[in-house]
Design a protein around this motif. Structure first.
Motif, PDB file in Angstrom:
ATOM      1  N   TYR A   1      -4.627  13.574   4.768  1.00  0.00           N
ATOM      2  CA  TYR A   1      -4.357  12.146   4.628  1.00  0.00           C
ATOM      3  C   TYR A   1      -3.002  11.976   3.952  1.00  0.00           C
ATOM      4  O   TYR A   1      -2.788  12.467   2.845  1.00  0.00           O
ATOM      5  CB  TYR A   1      -5.449  11.464   3.807  1.00  0.00           C
ATOM      6  N   VAL A   2      -2.094  11.284   4.633  1.00  0.00           N
ATOM      7  CA  VAL A   2      -0.736  11.123   4.112  1.00  0.00           C
ATOM      8  C   VAL A   2      -0.336   9.652   4.106  1.00  0.00           C
ATOM      9  O   VAL A   2      -0.930   8.828   4.812  1.00  0.00           O
ATOM     10  CB  VAL A   2       0.291  11.924   4.957  1.00  0.00           C
ATOM     11  N   ASN A   3       0.666   9.348   3.301  1.00  0.00           N
ATOM     12  CA  ASN A   3       1.318   8.044   3.388  1.00  0.00           C
ATOM     13  C   ASN A   3       2.808   8.236   3.162  1.00  0.00           C
ATOM     14  O   ASN A   3       3.267   9.337   2.830  1.00  0.00           O
ATOM     15  CB  ASN A   3       0.704   7.029   2.407  1.00  0.00           C
ATOM     16  N   ASP A   4       3.563   7.175   3.365  1.00  0.00           N
ATOM     17  CA  ASP A   4       5.004   7.236   3.167  1.00  0.00           C
ATOM     18  C   ASP A   4       5.311   7.362   1.679  1.00  0.00           C
ATOM     19  O   ASP A   4       4.747   6.646   0.857  1.00  0.00           O
ATOM     20  CB  ASP A   4       5.655   5.969   3.730  1.00  0.00           C
ATOM     21  N   ASN A   5       6.200   8.277   1.313  1.00  0.00           N
ATOM     22  CA  ASN A   5       6.438   8.545  -0.108  1.00  0.00           C
ATOM     23  C   ASN A   5       7.140   7.409  -0.827  1.00  0.00           C
ATOM     24  O   ASN A   5       7.100   7.310  -2.049  1.00  0.00           O
ATOM     25  CB  ASN A   5       7.233   9.842  -0.276  1.00  0.00           C
ATOM     26  N   SER A   6       7.770   6.499  -0.090  1.00  0.00           N
ATOM     27  CA  SER A   6       8.480   5.397  -0.746  1.00  0.00           C
ATOM     28  C   SER A   6       7.665   4.108  -0.778  1.00  0.00           C
ATOM     29  O   SER A   6       7.713   3.357  -1.748  1.00  0.00           O
ATOM     30  CB  SER A   6       9.822   5.134  -0.057  1.00  0.00           C
ATOM     31  N   THR A   7       6.885   3.850   0.277  1.00  0.00           N
ATOM     32  CA  THR A   7       6.123   2.605   0.353  1.00  0.00           C
ATOM     33  C   THR A   7       4.647   2.789   0.008  1.00  0.00           C
ATOM     34  O   THR A   7       3.942   1.806  -0.236  1.00  0.00           O
ATOM     35  CB  THR A   7       6.216   2.000   1.760  1.00  0.00           C
TER      36      THR A   7
END
Length: 448
Positions: A173-179
């Motif tokens: 499970y990943v997400n954008d590191n900035s948002t």
């Protein structure tokens, strides 16, 4: 031309029997001195047994006994459960969760919103993109996967990795590191998919060697990993040369299938080493193979578990051919073994950051260790990782390697060795290692 009129069906009709006879859940702490009884009475429906077992095991409850009966239109079962310490359920929040999840208004997503600290399947993931990977396992593969994600500025929020019969399946499970939001940019996803496919493919030219897929929805991790490895036919890979068997000879799973002539069932009997989530793994596999469990008896006898399932295929047929029986036996055996690991267990806790998983897995690889199972969880700002590792040659981890890891990782991370090979002495704790760190206790503190 005559106009065709379709008969009207009330969309609520399908749920009428449930509304007339809503599920009844009883939590009994008085009948048994050493366990809590969870009793469920409900209208029978496809997959209900798996649903109930999934909810109980996702709460890390130990099922010591169970009696299942769902022949006909009614489902009745009794589970004898304890917590991880072998005690009765005393936490009112846990009891309330079970009653809500299995009761008349039991919708998993609604219950999750009411209790956000206890996510089913994945703990506290929040907004994410789920990546599913399946391919041929090799030493250092998880490190390479983590490095690709870090280089593309994806933050790993949670992950579960299983290996079996030289195959690897993982849900990340990943997400954008900035948002901190899910990644929906098709160009970024396409780049990631291509790079991950190249890593999974390795030196092979066969396109089937590795596969990558994406999902924006919710996935129950354990069941999905079973489905992925089952679809990958990992159960056909038994007996590989140099394959490390995590089961001692006395605990090898014994699975038999007989016919109950009187009632027209196939009876699947399983006896193996007892462990957490064993019933879930077996019921999950039978369900995904399109078999219906009509009756079952589960019991624990010391270190052993005995489980008996009376089943038919969804079309009503029993297992009449030797080929069918052999396939079911192989699939259940694989389901039992996928979660088992007798390897060294490393537990790490650190402040979450992009690239943390990449750095840790790189250090493991540089020290000649191969990851056979892994669990990555993020709660708040804390990342908690569990790795089962062995020497890249399949041998137990040398004590000097443990010390090297402690020196390299321990200055920034809470580091704990949960199980030391019997041939080695426990290493002397230093630095952060002086703090007694137990992953389960720490998890409880974050979920309190």
């Amino acid at each position: 031309m005559a106009r065709v009129c379709w008969p009207y069906f009330d969309p609520e009709y399908e749920n009428l029997s449930t509304r007339i006879n809503p599920p009844r859940v009883s939590i009994d702490n008085s009948s048994c001195s050493d366990c809590t009884l969870v009793k469920v009475d409900s209208v029978n429906k496809p997959g209900i047994l798996l649903e109930v077992v999934q909810i109980l095991t996702d709460l890390d409850l130990i099922i010591t006994k169970a009696y299942i009966s769902s022949d006909g239109g009614w489902f009745m079962d009794v589970f004898h459960v304890t917590d991880q310490q072998g005690k009765k359920l005393a936490d009112s929040k846990t009891i309330d969760y079970i009653e809500k999840a299995l009761g008349p208004k039991g919708h998993i997503t609604d219950v999750l919103k009411a209790w956000p600290g206890k996510r089913v399947g994945v703990h506290s993931v929040g907004d994410h993109t789920a990546i599913e990977l399946i391919g041929r396992d090799r030493p250092g593969l998880l490190s390479e996967i983590s490095a690709v994600l870090a280089n593309l500025h994806f933050n790993v929020v949670a992950a579960e990795v299983w290996t079996h019969n030289r195959r690897i399946a993982c849900v990340v499970y990943v997400n954008d590191n900035s948002t901190c939001q899910p990644v929906d940019d098709p160009n970024r996803l396409s780049t990631m998919e291509e790079q991950l496919k190249n890593i999974l493919r390795g030196c092979e030219d066969d396109e089937k060697v590795g596969r990558t897929s994406f999902s924006m929805g919710f996935t129950h991790v354990d069941r999905r990993l079973h489905q992925m490895l089952f679809a990958d036919r990992d159960y056909e890979g038994g007996g590989l040369a140099n394959e490390v068997d995590d089961y001692p000879p006395c605990f090898q799973p014994k699975i038999t299938i007989e016919r109950c002539e009187e009632k027209g069932y196939s009876v699947v009997s399983v006896r193996c080493k007892d462990r957490a989530k064993l019933m879930f793994d077996i019921v999950c596999t039978l369900t995904d193979m399109q078999y219906v469990v009509f009756h079952a008896t589960i019991s624990s006898d010391g270190p052993y578990a005995s489980q008996e399932y009376f089943i038919r295929h969804m079309d009503g047929c029993t297992l009449d051919t030797e080929g069918e029986k052999e396939r079911v036996i192989k699939c259940i055996d694989a389901a039992i073994r996928r979660r088992v690991s007798e390897d060294l267990r490393l537990e790490l806790c650190a402040k979450d950051r992009v690239g943390l998983l990449s750095d840790v897995t790189r250090i493991l690889r540089e020290n000649g260790l191969s990851v056979t199972r892994a669990g990555v969880t993020t709660i708040g700002e804390q990342a908690m990782n569990v790795f089962y590792v062995r020497d890249s040659s399949g041998n137990p981890v040398d004590i000097k390697t443990i010390e090297a890891l402690r020196k390299e990782i321990g200055h920034t991370t809470m580091f704990n060795v949960k199980k030391v090979p019997t041939s080695s002495k426990a290493p002397e704790t230093k630095g952060w290692g002086k703090t007694s760190f137990f992953f389960g206790n720490l998890l409880e503190r974050f979920l309190a």
